[in-house]
Design an enzyme around this catalytic site. Structure first.
Site, PDB file in Angstrom:
ATOM      1  N   HIS A  87      37.875  49.264  43.122  1.00 49.48           N
ATOM      2  CA  HIS A  87      38.483  47.748  42.675  1.00 49.48           C
ATOM      3  C   HIS A  87      39.687  47.583  43.532  1.00 49.48           C
ATOM      4  O   HIS A  87      40.945  47.243  43.081  1.00 49.48           O
ATOM      5  CB  HIS A  87      38.870  47.889  41.149  1.00 49.48           C
ATOM      6  CG  HIS A  87      38.948  46.310  40.784  1.00 49.48           C
ATOM      7  ND1 HIS A  87      38.688  45.802  39.337  1.00 49.48           N
ATOM      8  CD2 HIS A  87      39.470  45.144  41.520  1.00 49.48           C
ATOM      9  CE1 HIS A  87      38.698  44.402  39.271  1.00 49.48           C
ATOM     10  NE2 HIS A  87      39.257  44.178  40.472  1.00 49.48           N
ATOM     11  N   ARG A 145      33.409  40.600  39.400  1.00 51.82           N
ATOM     12  CA  ARG A 145      33.722  41.627  38.220  1.00 51.82           C
ATOM     13  C   ARG A 145      32.599  42.350  37.904  1.00 51.82           C
ATOM     14  O   ARG A 145      31.424  42.095  38.264  1.00 51.82           O
ATOM     15  CB  ARG A 145      33.822  40.722  36.979  1.00 51.82           C
ATOM     16  CG  ARG A 145      35.488  39.943  37.022  1.00 51.82           C
ATOM     17  CD  ARG A 145      36.371  40.885  36.966  1.00 51.82           C
ATOM     18  NE  ARG A 145      37.917  40.303  36.513  1.00 51.82           N
ATOM     19  CZ  ARG A 145      38.586  40.347  37.578  1.00 51.82           C
ATOM     20  NH1 ARG A 145      38.416  41.022  38.770  1.00 51.82           N
ATOM     21  NH2 ARG A 145      39.743  39.650  37.476  1.00 51.82           N
TER      22      ARG A 145
END
Lengths: 315, 315
Positions: B278, B230
């Site tokens: 991502h 993350r």
């Protein structure tokens, strides 16, 4: 006492001599052209030997091929007949080749070049991705290298099929063989990987007629070629033309008809070509020499040499 | 009859609704904000749910997290308490993450960016390459994703170690745990892969102090960072500064503090940064919905839900 000689005119010999002395401390290790008394020489390890060199050793007992392909030795027109030729079958070299194949299959599968282009433009751009199981990788050549690459690709989730001269039984890999199996093999292949040995039969095999028979149903939008075999197996004009007209989507090439690849080749700057300087699987002196020394030790104990080249097949 | 609702404001919902109707043909499937009668809703599948949405379903029985990280749900300040939250544990998503990790570890190991630069300049330039076994890949986070990536990297020949909250037993992977194990873990790691869950403890963990403790003895000439965890785990100013002063050799980043990554970020054009939007492991509607439908079917038969989030740990 019998001596060992390296005949590798295109390589720096110092690291090889030093690695062999380490692997076989009692061996008299020499390097061409400083061969000393030719009658001493019982073993030669070669890569692209010049004509008449191997022939000049009257008491030669065996030849070792440094590198996965033995074509570099068999093309010596003066190769002494009747001597055993040992193909280097080294786990380190096999592992390096599989790294190359898995890396470049993944680069195509994950569309890394498209992501590279987005990054270069500063654009955040996702896109729908397919699963590895949606792609079929077809490997031409299911020898030691092809089988290892096939197993690793299957483990990454790809569907994998192989094509070879004779049928092979590799767990999780669909096997096709011979001229009669080629059409079915190609028709289901999305990414074609060439790891064939260089023989008269495989010369020029990677050409437009073959590319046109590859699957066009895969999620990439067209077939991909990865050649880590030999340059003489590919028609480079066909590759460029097929990239232009969509018969091929992209190509990764480690080998070329002429090496180094001439500056004039259109392959250098084609946006859908990745090229590497015949570096897919380097021969590492330490592990290769350990293998060669082990074979010589077997042979001197009267045990048979392993992994011999079949001169009739040419590999 | 009980209904199912998707709460995924940042995603196009049509493919999800259609995949869920296919996976559970008898289910009443809805998508926020068209939720209909809130009393009908027994199950919700969410990604970044807006506050007060999940809370507005008075008869909700379970929440499914769409995506490997559950932080996207836990950050809802109005999250209903006491409900089971199921983490999606899907082989397809795991496989995609391992593809990403293996691809980018191989790109660094095989120095693909150096080869890309040579090709762009039209220069045929080989260089000494190391074996996979000369490199140690250290994975932070040994959950389902970390363990699968570890196994596949070990199979490719890399030395692999893992660091996690509690010690893990994975064949062929050296395990380090907790704050007391972190120093030893980092000191032997050449390529650091982050697959940690996003919790208060892991926020900002990828910073200069940590990078400085990585191995500098490996064959690449410096440590490499790959973050597919993350963005909030990384200090992006530290990453850029460490790339400049040599504390890091290179980085591959799939996640960022702010996504999309702002155009002003120096990461976009840094020559030793590879960035992806991502996209390391997309959630694929078909396989995810099949998993969710399977869990609901278990639950309605009175069997326990699997793969529940531990709210105290935060993952």
């Amino acid at each position: 006492m019998s001596a060992f000689v390296f005949v590798t005119p295109t390589w720096p010999t110092a690291p090889w001599v030093s690695a062999m002395r380490k692997a076989a401390p009692n061996m008299d290790v020499r390097a061409w052209p400083e061969v000393g008394k030719v009658e001493d020489i019982a073993y030669a390890a070669a890569w692209l030997p010049p004509p008449n060199v191997l022939k000049s050793f009257p008491r030669l007992k065996a030849i070792f091929s440094l590198g996965a392909g033995v074509d570099a030795i068999l093309k010596d027109p003066t190769l002494p007949q009747g001597l055993p030729i040992v193909r280097v079958n080294d786990a380190d070299l096999t592992n390096r080749m599989s790294e190359y194949i898995v890396l470049h299959v993944l680069m195509h599968h994950r569309q890394q070049r498209r992501l590279d282009a987005s990054q270069a433009k500063g654009v955040w751009e996702g896109f729908a991705q397919h699963a590895a199981g949606d792609l079929c990788v077809g490997i031409m050549g299911l020898g030691v290298l092809g089988q290892d690459a096939a197993r690793k690709l299957a483990m990454m989730g790809f569907r994998v099929r192989g094509w070879s001269r004779s049928p092979k039984n590799v767990a999780g890999v669909e096997s096709f063989a011979g001229a009669e199996g080629l059409d079915a093999f190609l028709a289901g292949t999305d990414i074609l990987v060439c790891l064939l040995p260089a023989t008269a039969e495989t010369d020029g095999i990677l050409n437009r007629a073959l590319f046109a028979r590859l699957s066009r149903k895969g999620p990439l939008g067209g077939p991909v070629l990865i050649n880590a075999g030999r340059g003489r197996q590919q028609n480079e004009d066909d590759i460029l033309a097929c990239l232009e007209d969509g018969t091929l989507l992209a190509a990764t090439l480690d080998v070329f008809k002429t090496e180094p690849l001439p500056a004039s080749s259109g392959l250098w700057r084609h946006p859908r070509v990745t090229l590497t300087p015949h570096a897919a699987a380097d021969s590492e002196p330490g592990t290769i020499c350990a293998y060669v020394a082990g074979q010589i030790a077997r042979f001197e104990k009267g045990l048979p040499l392993e992994n011999l080249v079949d001169l009739k097949r040419g590999y």
